[in-house]
Design a protein around this motif. Structure first.
Motif, PDB file in Angstrom:
ATOM      1  N   GLU A   1       0.999  -1.278  -0.163  1.00 32.13           N
ATOM      2  CA  GLU A   1      -0.068   0.030  -0.180  1.00 32.13           C
ATOM      3  C   GLU A   1       0.951   1.108   0.166  1.00 32.13           C
ATOM      4  O   GLU A   1       1.930   1.171   0.800  1.00 32.13           O
ATOM      5  CB  GLU A   1      -0.559  -0.277   1.189  1.00 32.13           C
ATOM      6  N   ALA A   2       0.839   2.298  -0.947  1.00 29.93           N
ATOM      7  CA  ALA A   2       1.323   3.584  -0.657  1.00 29.93           C
ATOM      8  C   ALA A   2       0.305   4.625  -0.239  1.00 29.93           C
ATOM      9  O   ALA A   2      -1.148   4.685  -0.064  1.00 29.93           O
ATOM     10  CB  ALA A   2       1.887   3.536  -2.016  1.00 29.93           C
ATOM     11  N   LYS A   3       0.613   5.113   0.958  1.00 26.20           N
ATOM     12  CA  LYS A   3      -0.354   6.450   0.773  1.00 26.20           C
ATOM     13  C   LYS A   3       0.306   7.135   0.936  1.00 26.20           C
ATOM     14  O   LYS A   3       1.172   7.823   2.061  1.00 26.20           O
ATOM     15  CB  LYS A   3       0.203   5.773   2.907  1.00 26.20           C
TER      16      LYS A   3
ATOM     17  N   VAL B   1       2.273   8.859  -1.042  1.00 28.86           N
ATOM     18  CA  VAL B   1       3.547   9.114  -1.724  1.00 28.86           C
ATOM     19  C   VAL B   1       3.514  10.382  -2.190  1.00 28.86           C
ATOM     20  O   VAL B   1       3.513  10.395  -3.747  1.00 28.86           O
ATOM     21  CB  VAL B   1       4.223   7.613  -2.244  1.00 28.86           C
TER      22      VAL B   1
ATOM     23  N   SER C   1      -1.508   7.655  -3.767  1.00 23.97           N
ATOM     24  CA  SER C   1      -2.015   6.132  -2.712  1.00 23.97           C
ATOM     25  C   SER C   1      -3.090   4.896  -3.412  1.00 23.97           C
ATOM     26  O   SER C   1      -3.525   5.724  -4.174  1.00 23.97           O
ATOM     27  CB  SER C   1      -3.217   7.186  -1.654  1.00 23.97           C
TER      28      SER C   1
ATOM     29  N   PHE D   1       6.806   5.191  -9.797  1.00 23.39           N
ATOM     30  CA  PHE D   1       6.232   4.600  -8.748  1.00 23.39           C
ATOM     31  C   PHE D   1       7.204   3.403  -8.309  1.00 23.39           C
ATOM     32  O   PHE D   1       6.878   3.180  -7.446  1.00 23.39           O
ATOM     33  CB  PHE D   1       4.641   4.530  -9.009  1.00 23.39           C
TER      34      PHE D   1
ATOM     35  N   HIS E   1       9.937   2.857  -5.858  1.00 22.21           N
ATOM     36  CA  HIS E   1       9.420   2.685  -4.351  1.00 22.21           C
ATOM     37  C   HIS E   1       9.192   1.146  -3.838  1.00 22.21           C
ATOM     38  O   HIS E   1       9.042   1.592  -2.642  1.00 22.21           O
ATOM     39  CB  HIS E   1       8.822   3.749  -4.533  1.00 22.21           C
ATOM     40  N   LEU E   2       8.671   0.649  -4.326  1.00 18.23           N
ATOM     41  CA  LEU E   2       8.007  -0.708  -4.205  1.00 18.23           C
ATOM     42  C   LEU E   2       8.901  -1.599  -3.671  1.00 18.23           C
ATOM     43  O   LEU E   2       8.017  -2.636  -2.514  1.00 18.23           O
ATOM     44  CB  LEU E   2       7.057  -1.617  -5.421  1.00 18.23           C
TER      45      LEU E   2
ATOM     46  N   PRO F   1      10.530   7.744   0.021  1.00 16.10           N
ATOM     47  CA  PRO F   1       9.515   8.775  -0.830  1.00 16.10           C
ATOM     48  C   PRO F   1       9.952  10.167   0.376  1.00 16.10           C
ATOM     49  O   PRO F   1      10.693  10.114   1.272  1.00 16.10           O
ATOM     50  CB  PRO F   1       8.083   8.297   0.226  1.00 16.10           C
TER      51      PRO F   1
ATOM     52  N   LYS G   1       4.063   7.707   3.108  1.00 18.29           N
ATOM     53  CA  LYS G   1       4.838   6.134   3.083  1.00 18.29           C
ATOM     54  C   LYS G   1       4.615   4.372   2.144  1.00 18.29           C
ATOM     55  O   LYS G   1       2.801   5.110   1.498  1.00 18.29           O
ATOM     56  CB  LYS G   1       5.008   5.132   4.319  1.00 18.29           C
ATOM     57  N   ILE G   2       4.905   3.400   2.627  1.00 19.49           N
ATOM     58  CA  ILE G   2       5.422   2.012   1.617  1.00 19.49           C
ATOM     59  C   ILE G   2       4.883   1.714   2.912  1.00 19.49           C
ATOM     60  O   ILE G   2       5.440   1.264   3.609  1.00 19.49           O
ATOM     61  CB  ILE G   2       6.156   1.983   0.367  1.00 19.49           C
TER      62      ILE G   2
ATOM     63  N   GLU H   1       4.481  -0.801   7.868  1.00 16.28           N
ATOM     64  CA  GLU H   1       5.621   0.440   7.226  1.00 16.28           C
ATOM     65  C   GLU H   1       7.203   0.113   6.734  1.00 16.28           C
ATOM     66  O   GLU H   1       7.935  -0.396   7.655  1.00 16.28           O
ATOM     67  CB  GLU H   1       5.874   1.537   7.741  1.00 16.28           C
TER      68      GLU H   1
END
Length: 281
Positions: A3-5, A7, A21, A43, A46-47, A53, A57-58, A64
């Motif tokens: 999950e990306a929140k 970012v 997100s 993107f 980032h995973l 970021p 957060k990821i 996290e």
């Protein structure tokens, strides 16, 4: 699963990701679409912690991501990455040595490393290239060797940045088949691509990015039926869906039932409609 929140990420003063997100669900195949510069590669990086970021957060399995060496090593066991240019992933003298690099760094036994190398090379159809120097490989073979190296790590998720770019038809189909077989084993796949037809046929979900933000996410039929989203994101309809909808508008096919996602499904629908037409004298 991932999950990306919120970012956000910048390259100097250029915003590459803008408050992204979204949630990646376990076991699905995702196609990541968007024009050049939309933020797709940023993107993906980032995973598995290649990029961090600027804000946001990821999370992986609800936890996290942190960026110390041990945490990143654990993350990259779970989240593998295949880059657009295989040259950046191949650095050992032979194919076998390159594919074994990741498993060796996991501290596995030599027997387990050999098993993983042989299995991944076989899965990619390049076992016969095992002792081939990597610099003697064709572009397609290098791509397959890079994929084999990721498979040998046995990740739960694989992110794929334009994995079929520059491949001929044979290698393209081979690569797609590899990914489909991995997914049937439960591996989650996230593929950045400019191939609209592939995204429509292959993916369970489509993510559309524009100017560093998520412009849309949904099933292939939902995304490619959204005319406004396609226009604003500089995307076009897949051929199968475009032909189907034109035949509907002209009354040559009846609306209703399953919308075709594959060429064979469309052809069967056309043949079925043709058989029902009255025979003229």
């Amino acid at each position: 699963m991932i999950e990306a929140k919120g970012v956000t990420f910048k390259y100097d003063s250029v915003i590459a990701l803008n408050n992204v997100s979204l949630r990646i669900e376990r076991g699905l195949k995702y196609a990541l679409l968007g024009a050049n510069g939309a933020g797709k590669t940023t993107f993906l990086l980032h995973l598995n912690g290649i990029l961090r970021p600027l804000s946001g957060k990821i999370l992986y399995d609800g936890v996290e991501i942190t960026y110390d060496r041990k945490a990143l090593s654990n993350l990259r066991r779970r989240v593998g990455a295949v880059f657009q240019d295989p040259e950046v992933q191949l650095f050992s003298a032979t194919v076998a040595e390159d594919v074994s690099f990741g498993p060796m760094n996991l501290g596995l036994s030599l027997e387990e490393v050999k098993r993983r190398v042989d299995d991944s090379l076989t899965a990619c159809g390049i076992y016969e290239l095992k002792e081939r120097p990597t610099h003697f490989l064709s572009h397609g073979q290098k791509k397959l060797a890079a994929i084999a190296g990721v498979i040998a790590m046995e990740p739960q998720v694989i992110v794929l940045d334009e994995p079929i770019a520059g491949l001929d038809h044979v290698h393209r189909e081979q690569v797609i088949d590899i990914f489909s077989r991995l997914n049937k084993r439960g591996v989650t796949l996230i593929m950045s691509t400019h191939d609209i037809d592939l995204a429509y046929e292959w993916a369970d979900r489509v993510i559309v990015m524009k100017e560093g933000a998520v412009a849309g996410i949904g099933t292939p039929i939902e995304i490619f039926s959204d005319e406004q989203l396609l226009r604003s994101s500089f995307l076009y309809k897949p051929v199968v869906l475009e032909v189907y909808q034109r035949l509907i508008r002209r009354g040559l096919l009846k609306e209703g039932g399953n919308v075709p996602r594959f060429r064979d499904e469309l052809i069967r629908g056309i043949e079925g409609a043709a058989l029902k037409l009255p025979q003229g004298g």
